[in-house]
Design an enzyme around this catalytic site. Structure first.
Site, PDB file in Angstrom:
ATOM      1  CB  CYS A   1      42.194 128.854  16.969  1.00  0.00           C
ATOM      2  SG  CYS A   1      42.326 128.745  18.806  1.00  0.00           S
TER       3      CYS A   1
ATOM      4  CB  CYS B   1      31.959 134.198   6.976  1.00  0.00           C
ATOM      5  SG  CYS B   1      31.473 132.500   6.797  1.00  0.00           S
TER       6      CYS B   1
END
Length: 390
Positions: A195, A348
């Site tokens: 999530c 990232c």
């Protein structure tokens, strides 16, 4: 199924007033409410799923509620973790959740386990409870919770959420399948984003968490038809619920007749965090955010590539970077966009996806490519704390 717990001896006058809307339901009545009072339920996690589950278990009158949670409240939690508030930021989630529970229902005994649930303590903690509610968000802990529950003969209510989709079930090896019957092996590392990487609609937590609490109440009181042997799948965008039959796997490694898992294993190793190729690629090809800042200051000829998704790139980015999502690099669709003359530097959010991109780039011939340890969060923590974290 028969009730999971025996009823308490009595309800006080104040408890009768508090639970009156339960008591007038014939299926629950005094007997069911006394069983709830006598029940001991552990919630693993006080986050997105744990928040509504804990609050409604408390409101329902579950006598003892345990909270297994080691994290602290972060501002990004408040979009969905409704048991915490603005003033709780930085506070241990277990303590914040316990305070909210006591405010909801002072008759509940709250037990805090402010620790990382692991192989060394999971049996000791689980043995104290009748039922486990699993609100974890990583595969290693899910498999550990399942295996510990099976080995102890305890039922647990499971839930999972991602973006607009949710799943819920009840796993009880004595009466049906376990989690491994449904998912014998974890997905390959990096295939299923968390999530934190992919996002989740905040209210989805309430939808799935309320299903988990409903199933817990049914099991404790012995009413209704619990989700043992069934998987509930919810799509918030389509507003649809599907109930899928799940059968006990006769070859299940932990609950089958020829089980091979008879004790807890190394779950981090079992699930993995990155692929073997990525783990090999980062060796000798990893730099810190501070090192990247020095490279930029020195004017080194690099091509800084953000491998997150476009929505994440809009939130925050390292200055001077360009976006090429990891999926396009790994699939080969964007390999032609990678630099051949300059050194590629991938990053990232936290370093997992950039490691996967690095492995694909090295396989394509970019031998001098590197990735940034800790990703953009590392950049924020080590170089520019004025940028927003997410």
């Amino acid at each position: 199924m028969p009730p999971l717990v025996e009823p308490a001896s009595e309800l006080s006058v104040d408890e009768v007033r508090r639970y009156s809307r339960h008591l007038i339901i014939p299926d629950v009545a005094m007997d069911g409410q006394k069983r709830l009072k006598n029940a001991k339920v552990l919630c693993v996690g006080a986050g997105g799923l744990g928040s509504p589950a804990l609050m409604y278990l408390a409101a329902a009158g579950v006598g003892t509620i345990g909270i297994a949670e080691f994290d602290t409240v972060d501002e990004s939690n408040l979009q969905r973790q409704i048991i915490h508030g603005q003033s709780d930021i930085g506070r241990p989630k277990s303590e914040s959740a316990a305070a909210s529970i006591r405010e909801i229902n002072p008759y509940v005994n709250v037990v805090i386990h402010n620790t990382v649930l692991d192989n060394d303590n999971v049996f000791e903690i689980f043995e104290q409870y009748d039922l486990i509610v699993d609100g974890t968000d990583n595969f290693a802990t899910r498999y550990m919770v399942n295996d510990a529950a099976v080995l102890l003969g305890k039922p647990y209510v499971w839930g999972s959420i991602y973006r607009f989709d949710g799943q819920a079930s009840v796993f009880w090896a004595d009466h049906g399948p376990c989690y491994r019957c449904l998912y014998p092996e974890p997905p390959p590392p990096g295939m299923v984003p968390s999530c934190a990487e992919g996002g989740v609609l905040g209210v989805l937590c309430a939808s799935i968490g309320s299903i988990q609490t409903t199933e817990a109440i049914k099991l404790l009181t012995g009413i209704g038809d619990p989700l043992v042997g069934s998987l509930m799948v919810y799509d918030a965008l389509e507003m649809t619920y599907r109930k899928i039959k799940v059968r006990k796997d006769p070859n299940c490694a932990v609950c089958g007749p020829n089980a091979t898992v008879k004790e807890l294993i190394d779950y981090e190793d079992f699930c993995g965090s990155v692929t073997d190729e990525a783990a090999e690629a980062v060796v000798g090809s990893t730099i810190t955010a501070r090192e990247l800042a020095e490279w930029i200051k020195e004017g080194r000829d690099i091509d800084l590539i953000d491998v997150r998704e476009p929505a994440e790139y809009e939130i925050v980015r390292i200055p001077g970077s360009r976006l090429i999502p990891k999926g396009d690099i790994v699939s080969g669709a964007a390999l032609s966009e990678l630099p051949t003359e300059r050194q590629a530097v991938f990053y990232c959010k936290a370093g997992v996806r950039s490691a996967e991109a690095l492995a694909a780039a090295k396989a394509a011939g970019l031998k001098n490519a590197v990735h940034v340890q800790g990703g953009v969060l590392g950049w924020i923590n080590q170089v520019d704390p004025s940028l927003p974290a997410y």
